[in-house]
Design an enzyme around this catalytic site. Sequence first.
Site, PDB file in Angstrom:
ATOM      1  N   HIS A 140       0.845  -1.194   0.000  1.00  0.00           N
ATOM      2  CA  HIS A 140       0.000   0.000   0.000  1.00  0.00           C
ATOM      3  C   HIS A 140       0.878   1.241   0.000  1.00  0.00           C
ATOM      4  O   HIS A 140       1.835   1.343   0.774  1.00  0.00           O
ATOM      5  CB  HIS A 140      -0.915   0.025   1.225  1.00  0.00           C
ATOM      6  CG  HIS A 140      -1.803   1.222   1.274  1.00  0.00           C
ATOM      7  ND1 HIS A 140      -2.811   1.429   0.357  1.00  0.00           N
ATOM      8  CD2 HIS A 140      -1.829   2.307   2.104  1.00  0.00           C
ATOM      9  CE1 HIS A 140      -3.422   2.575   0.627  1.00  0.00           C
ATOM     10  NE2 HIS A 140      -2.837   3.130   1.677  1.00  0.00           N
ATOM     11  N   SER A 141       0.561   2.183  -0.894  1.00  0.00           N
ATOM     12  CA  SER A 141       1.272   3.457  -0.977  1.00  0.00           C
ATOM     13  C   SER A 141       2.764   3.218  -1.258  1.00  0.00           C
ATOM     14  O   SER A 141       3.101   2.614  -2.273  1.00  0.00           O
ATOM     15  CB  SER A 141       1.041   4.264   0.310  1.00  0.00           C
ATOM     16  OG  SER A 141       1.379   5.613   0.140  1.00  0.00           O
ATOM     17  N   LEU A 142       3.644   3.654  -0.377  1.00  0.00           N
ATOM     18  CA  LEU A 142       5.073   3.349  -0.547  1.00  0.00           C
ATOM     19  C   LEU A 142       5.279   1.858  -0.767  1.00  0.00           C
ATOM     20  O   LEU A 142       6.117   1.443  -1.578  1.00  0.00           O
ATOM     21  CB  LEU A 142       5.849   3.810   0.688  1.00  0.00           C
ATOM     22  CG  LEU A 142       7.292   3.300   0.836  1.00  0.00           C
ATOM     23  CD1 LEU A 142       8.174   3.840  -0.276  1.00  0.00           C
ATOM     24  CD2 LEU A 142       7.852   3.665   2.209  1.00  0.00           C
ATOM     25  N   SER A 200      -1.702  -1.020  -4.150  1.00  0.00           N
ATOM     26  CA  SER A 200      -2.794  -0.279  -3.510  1.00  0.00           C
ATOM     27  C   SER A 200      -2.372   1.155  -3.190  1.00  0.00           C
ATOM     28  O   SER A 200      -1.285   1.393  -2.671  1.00  0.00           O
ATOM     29  CB  SER A 200      -3.198  -1.005  -2.218  1.00  0.00           C
ATOM     30  OG  SER A 200      -4.060  -0.218  -1.426  1.00  0.00           O
TER      31      SER A 200
END
Length: 258
Positions: free
Chosen positions: A104-106, A131
């Site tokens: 998720h993200s990073l 994500s």
Amino acid sequence: MTAPAATTTTTTTTTAAAAWLRRFHPADDAPVRLFCLPHAGGSASYYFPVSRALSPRADVVAVQYPGRQERRHEPCLDDVRELADRLVTQMLPSCDRPVALFGHSLGATLGFEVALRLEAAGITPVALFASGRRAPSRHREDERVHEASDERLLATIQGMNGTNAALLADDELLRAVLPAIRGDYKAAETYRYRPGPPLSCPVVVLNGDSDPEVTVREAEGWTDHTDGPVSFHWYPGGHFYLNEHAADVIARIAQQIA
């Protein structure tokens, strides 16, 4: 004389892997091993519910970055590629069955770099779940949160609604973890895609429909990064849409890796 040296090496390797990899609900007989990669400022414990929900269908391994929780005394890594290099070294012994990646993200950007390294080693993931993150080749030049004051950095993470409420309420503790958060933001904001062969694995792209961090066009860029199928799934919500839609996201993961 050689036996002690071999024992020491094995112990050191095991200890290093234990620092990086968390198995909250070990599922040794699961057909798939799912590695979960946290967001900026996140930790392995964020994926405890995912591990609980998917065991024993999947052996969920949550990654713990340096610089947080029990690794808080280690220097954090602020470069995605260096993080991927070190992480894959610890992951490879656990790739004794089909593997999948959720980030998720990073964590999604890191998941992409990890997938590149796994495929170079002859391991094609069952899927990469990306994500809350735009495609690796889509970056924004104006991102400078990692250079901001502590106050602005705190305001940014509070506005994301992804940080544990207890942590946000403890100013002293929150400031203690700021170096790790700042390092994560630097890793995410300074990452630049280096053109090369695309992945072979499927990529499942998941995002919140009101996430200011990812536009539709930026998400669609994931099609440039794999020769495998790419699917897109949008949920009501912002950057941490998955907090409200955890059951649906977990069900989609289970369906894909099945």
